[in-house]
Design a protein around this motif. Structure first.
Motif, PDB file in Angstrom:
ATOM      1  N   GLN A  84      -2.572   7.176  -0.494  1.00 17.06           N
ATOM      2  CA  GLN A  84      -3.317   6.619  -1.627  1.00 17.06           C
ATOM      3  C   GLN A  84      -4.567   7.470  -1.882  1.00 17.06           C
ATOM      4  O   GLN A  84      -5.692   7.023  -1.645  1.00 17.06           O
ATOM      5  N   PHE A 141       1.944  -0.140  -4.842  1.00 14.29           N
ATOM      6  CA  PHE A 141       1.503   1.180  -5.258  1.00 14.29           C
ATOM      7  C   PHE A 141       2.664   2.039  -5.766  1.00 14.29           C
ATOM      8  O   PHE A 141       3.654   2.259  -5.069  1.00 14.29           O
ATOM      9  N   GLN A 153       0.820  -1.213   0.000  1.00 13.07           N
ATOM     10  CA  GLN A 153       0.000   0.000   0.000  1.00 13.07           C
ATOM     11  C   GLN A 153       0.858   1.270   0.000  1.00 13.07           C
ATOM     12  O   GLN A 153       0.513   2.257  -0.643  1.00 13.07           O
ATOM     13  N   LYS A 183      -7.574   5.942  -3.781  1.00 14.63           N
ATOM     14  CA  LYS A 183      -8.454   5.022  -3.069  1.00 14.63           C
ATOM     15  C   LYS A 183      -9.532   5.777  -2.307  1.00 14.63           C
ATOM     16  O   LYS A 183     -10.701   5.380  -2.304  1.00 14.63           O
ATOM     17  N   ARG A 201      -6.566  -0.373  -4.303  1.00 14.71           N
ATOM     18  CA  ARG A 201      -5.179  -0.127  -4.680  1.00 14.71           C
ATOM     19  C   ARG A 201      -4.959  -0.315  -6.185  1.00 14.71           C
ATOM     20  O   ARG A 201      -3.948   0.133  -6.744  1.00 14.71           O
TER      21      ARG A 201
END
Length: 469
Positions: A251, A399, A151, A254, A393
């Protein structure tokens, strides 16, 4: 359909199935240890009965979790060899420690606990279940540290000659900000599952076996489990709030997908319901709560939250042409199902506590039916939470470093992956039936009758080990 699609489906199915057992094992190991501690401190036999009763359910679930977990790890070499080759130096380190330290600690002391009821001193036997519980939770941390690297990759460098990621700072991997918040969030979700099972089984026996000699034990289990559900629900919300802010930082796509936020907003509104266009590029209709998303994502009611379309343009410039948005409906609804099922379990636990106020005995059939559903709800919440985490993801497997399509094994054919997928699914379906029947059988059987256990002596070395279950 190609090998990549089937490999993703296989990993998704095996992961979700495996995680049906994991939270119950994590949470129940600690709850059983607490019950045994209460017996050790008070000498009250009802706590001993509950320890052995829920300990049996814990062991059934633990065995199934081990079986399904082993298969899951094999997939890294079978279907995802390019991924394993790229991040093996990093991803393998916490997994190796999990197996060599945490899992061995857990399994060794579970064995001592099972066979040590009439051979170990009470304090050592109590220490065994606590050591097993600690090992279980340590296992969770190391596995989450490995997943958190996917992540938010930290503590590594890319070797320009081999093109592989190499570990440079193992402490950075273990203290990844994503891991530090995901771990307590996962533990809270696990206690939500375990508390629901304890409360449900206790409630069933309270309502079906009124006036039995063990009613007091079942009433305590019902109350104990319900309070665990309520407390863990609060902790899930608290850690989830922190996790949302970190997710927005590392992120942002997301978070945008979870809210169906197509354009950057400041302040940003929380979406209660959003309907997007068929191509997933714009919002058609939305019902929103003003300022809430900004607060959840940044801690500031007027904070800026980036939208899907702006992030897509940014990533296309940064990483090259491509579609960098996950499947919006899956991400959007899995996020809401995760929250909704968890809150529903907490609501039922509150009703259960209310029904037992001032020593009352619940009589409502609807409450019993709701109670029987209660353990399923946090299991669904946990499953949708992981679906959201992994699907949100996409298209990245790591990522910003590796796309999912680049991590699949190049030499594995569609037929081979489809064959293993079908075989695993059938085996898992069979195991699910066995697990359910075993849990149902022993849960209905109720707490065991206690038999006097001889104290260990110096001359009992020839006495065979006693399997307490």
């Amino acid at each position: 359909m190609d090998a990549l699609d089937v490999a993703r489906w296989q990993f998704g199915v095996t992961t979700v199935y495996h995680f049906l057992f994991v939270p119950l094992t994590i949470g129940l190991s600690v709850l059983v240890a607490i019950l045994q501690t209460m017996w050790h401190r008070t000498g009250n036999e009802r706590y001993l009965k509950l320890t052995k009763f829920y300990g049996k359910l814990f062991l059934i679930n633990f065995a199934m979790g081990v079986v399904t977990g082993i298969v899951q790890e094999f997939q890294f070499g079978m279907n995802w060899s390019d991924y394993s080759r790229f991040v093996g130096d990093i991803f393998g380190a916490p997994l190796a420690i999990e197996a060599l330290v945490a899992f061995f600690l857990e399994s060794t002391f579970i064995g001592l606990w099972i066979f040590g009821w009439d051979r170990l001193p009470k304090r050592l036997h109590l220490a065994a279940i606590w050591a097993a519980a600690i090992g279980t939770n340590l296992s969770a941390y190391f596995i989450l540290a490995a997943n958190s690297f996917m992540q938010n990759p930290v503590g590594f460098r890319i070797n320009p000659d081999s093109g592989r990621a190499e570990l440079t700072d193992f402490l950075a991997v273990l203290t990844n900000k994503v891991a530090l918040v995901t771990f307590p969030h996962t533990l809270a979700g696990s206690f939500l599952v375990a508390g629901s099972l304890v409360a449900t089984v206790g409630l069933w026996h309270v309502m079906r076996n009124r006036g039995s000699a063990d009613t007091g034990a079942y009433r305590f289990a019902t109350t104990f489990g319900s309070w665990v559900v309520l407390i863990s629900s609060a902790l899930v919300l608290l850690t989830g709030d922190i996790q949302g802010k970190i997710m927005t930082e590392v992120q942002p796509m997301k978070m945008a997908a979870a809210e169906g936020l197509y354009t950057t907003e400041s302040p940003a509104s929380f979406s209660v319901l959003t309907v997007g266009s068929l191509d997933g590029s714009r919002e058609v209709f939305a019902l929103k709560i003003p300022y809430l998303l900004s607060f959840l994502g940044t801690g500031d009611p007027n904070g800026t939250v980036q939208g899907i379309n702006d992030l897509q343009a940014q990533y296309a410039t940064q990483y090259g042409p491509g579609d960098y948005a996950p499947i919006i409906p899956v991400t959007y609804w899995s996020f809401r199902f995760m929250i909704g099922f968890g809150l529903a379990a907490a609501a039922i636990a509150l009703l259960v506590l209310w029904s037992q106020r001032k020593g009352r005995t619940p009589t409502s059939r609807w409450l019993l039916r709701a109670g029987l559903v209660m353990p399923v709800l946090p299991l669904l919440a946990n499953s949708f939470g992981w679906i959201f985490t992994e699907m949100g993801r996409q298209p990245w497997i790591v990522f910003g470093e590796m796309l999912t399509r680049n991590g699949v094994s190049r030499t594995v054919s569609l037929t081979e992956v489809l064959t293993s997928f079908t075989a695993f699914t059938l085996i898992y379906a069979t195991l699910a039936v066995i697990e359910f029947k075993l849990l149902l059988r022993y849960a209905k059987a109720g707490v065991p009758e206690l038999t006097p256990e001889p104290e260990p002596t110096d001359d009992d070395t020839e006495r065979p080990l006693a399997f307490a279950y």
